[in-house]
Scaffold this motif. Structure first.
Motif, PDB file in Angstrom:
ATOM      1  N   LYS A  88       0.820  -1.211   0.000  1.00  0.00           N
ATOM      2  CA  LYS A  88       0.000   0.000   0.000  1.00  0.00           C
ATOM      3  C   LYS A  88       0.855   1.263   0.000  1.00  0.00           C
ATOM      4  O   LYS A  88       0.331   2.371  -0.023  1.00  0.00           O
ATOM      5  N   GLY A  89       2.180   1.106   0.102  1.00  0.00           N
ATOM      6  CA  GLY A  89       3.082   2.243   0.085  1.00  0.00           C
ATOM      7  C   GLY A  89       3.483   2.742   1.459  1.00  0.00           C
ATOM      8  O   GLY A  89       4.247   3.695   1.569  1.00  0.00           O
ATOM      9  N   SER A  90       2.998   2.105   2.530  1.00  0.00           N
ATOM     10  CA  SER A  90       3.353   2.601   3.858  1.00  0.00           C
ATOM     11  C   SER A  90       4.668   1.983   4.335  1.00  0.00           C
ATOM     12  O   SER A  90       5.053   0.890   3.913  1.00  0.00           O
ATOM     13  N   PHE A  91       5.351   2.719   5.212  1.00  0.00           N
ATOM     14  CA  PHE A  91       6.611   2.228   5.752  1.00  0.00           C
ATOM     15  C   PHE A  91       6.848   2.813   7.137  1.00  0.00           C
ATOM     16  O   PHE A  91       6.233   3.798   7.536  1.00  0.00           O
ATOM     17  N   THR A  92       7.755   2.179   7.865  1.00  0.00           N
ATOM     18  CA  THR A  92       8.200   2.653   9.168  1.00  0.00           C
ATOM     19  C   THR A  92       9.716   2.708   9.147  1.00  0.00           C
ATOM     20  O   THR A  92      10.352   2.228   8.213  1.00  0.00           O
ATOM     21  N   GLY A  93      10.273   3.289  10.197  1.00  0.00           N
ATOM     22  CA  GLY A  93      11.718   3.350  10.289  1.00  0.00           C
ATOM     23  C   GLY A  93      12.150   4.141  11.504  1.00  0.00           C
ATOM     24  O   GLY A  93      11.358   4.389  12.412  1.00  0.00           O
ATOM     25  N   PRO A 105      11.174   7.299  16.078  1.00  0.00           N
ATOM     26  CA  PRO A 105      10.401   6.546  15.094  1.00  0.00           C
ATOM     27  C   PRO A 105       9.866   7.440  13.983  1.00  0.00           C
ATOM     28  O   PRO A 105       9.564   8.616  14.197  1.00  0.00           O
ATOM     29  N   LEU A 106       9.760   6.854  12.794  1.00  0.00           N
ATOM     30  CA  LEU A 106       9.130   7.560  11.676  1.00  0.00           C
ATOM     31  C   LEU A 106       8.076   6.668  11.050  1.00  0.00           C
ATOM     32  O   LEU A 106       8.151   5.445  11.119  1.00  0.00           O
ATOM     33  N   LEU A 107       7.085   7.312  10.453  1.00  0.00           N
ATOM     34  CA  LEU A 107       5.978   6.625   9.793  1.00  0.00           C
ATOM     35  C   LEU A 107       5.676   7.386   8.522  1.00  0.00           C
ATOM     36  O   LEU A 107       5.548   8.613   8.553  1.00  0.00           O
ATOM     37  N   GLY A 108       5.585   6.674   7.388  1.00  0.00           N
ATOM     38  CA  GLY A 108       5.381   7.390   6.143  1.00  0.00           C
ATOM     39  C   GLY A 108       4.692   6.595   5.057  1.00  0.00           C
ATOM     40  O   GLY A 108       4.320   5.431   5.240  1.00  0.00           O
ATOM     41  N   PHE A 109       4.570   7.266   3.907  1.00  0.00           N
ATOM     42  CA  PHE A 109       3.959   6.688   2.715  1.00  0.00           C
ATOM     43  C   PHE A 109       4.770   7.056   1.491  1.00  0.00           C
ATOM     44  O   PHE A 109       5.269   8.173   1.373  1.00  0.00           O
ATOM     45  N   GLN A 110       4.880   6.098   0.586  1.00  0.00           N
ATOM     46  CA  GLN A 110       5.492   6.316  -0.717  1.00  0.00           C
ATOM     47  C   GLN A 110       4.399   6.230  -1.766  1.00  0.00           C
ATOM     48  O   GLN A 110       3.532   5.359  -1.691  1.00  0.00           O
ATOM     49  N   HIS A 111       4.436   7.129  -2.734  1.00  0.00           N
ATOM     50  CA  HIS A 111       3.486   7.062  -3.835  1.00  0.00           C
ATOM     51  C   HIS A 111       3.943   5.946  -4.762  1.00  0.00           C
ATOM     52  O   HIS A 111       5.076   5.974  -5.264  1.00  0.00           O
ATOM     53  N   LEU A 112       3.111   4.947  -4.988  1.00  0.00           N
ATOM     54  CA  LEU A 112       3.519   3.748  -5.731  1.00  0.00           C
ATOM     55  C   LEU A 112       3.391   3.853  -7.243  1.00  0.00           C
ATOM     56  O   LEU A 112       4.058   3.151  -7.970  1.00  0.00           O
ATOM     57  N   LYS A 113       2.529   4.729  -7.737  1.00  0.00           N
ATOM     58  CA  LYS A 113       2.273   4.784  -9.173  1.00  0.00           C
ATOM     59  C   LYS A 113       3.216   5.768  -9.850  1.00  0.00           C
ATOM     60  O   LYS A 113       2.863   6.888 -10.172  1.00  0.00           O
ATOM     61  N   ASN A 114       4.462   5.326 -10.060  1.00  0.00           N
ATOM     62  CA  ASN A 114       5.477   6.159 -10.678  1.00  0.00           C
ATOM     63  C   ASN A 114       6.143   5.350 -11.782  1.00  0.00           C
ATOM     64  O   ASN A 114       6.891   4.419 -11.499  1.00  0.00           O
TER      65      ASN A 114
END
Length: 111
Positions: free
Chosen positions: A24-29, A46-55
């Motif tokens: 779904k494009g989500s990630f942690t780190g 901690p970090l929480l994020g999203f990557q746009h997948l449709k590239n």
């Protein structure tokens, strides 16, 4: 192609690890900054994020939030994972830090 997951270091020596990006494009780190105005001991946060997948060219945009464990502040980052002329992966980001303030009159100090 630029892969966001992995270990990253910026010009100032801060380090970030992004775990796998899910379907779904989500990630942690975690983010370990080398720059801070606080006198407290700097700790990985901690970090929480999203990557746009449709590239179609594999240089995705993304955004993430860091909840600083050593201060009453949060930073949001937005950026893009790019490949430079030497084939190196580079993250280009902008960020906004929000500090805790004690009342609405001091809101202007918050960002």
């Amino acid at each position: 192609q630029c892969i966001l997951a992995g270990d990253w270091q910026n010009d100032l020596g801060s380090n970030m690890t992004i775990h796998l990006v899910d379907e779904k494009g989500s990630f942690t780190g975690t983010y370990n900054t080398s720059v801070s105005a606080t006198r407290k001991k700097i700790l990985p946060s901690p970090l929480l994020g999203f990557q746009h997948l449709k590239n179609p060219i594999g240089q995705p945009t993304f955004g993430f939030t860091v909840n600083w464990t050593f201060s009453d502040s949060i930073t949001v980052f937005t950026g893009q994972c790019l490949v430079d002329e030497n084939g190196e992966e580079v993250l280009r980001t902008m960020w906004l830090l929000r500090l805790h303030v004690n009342n609405i009159e001091n809101d202007w100090k918050g960002t």
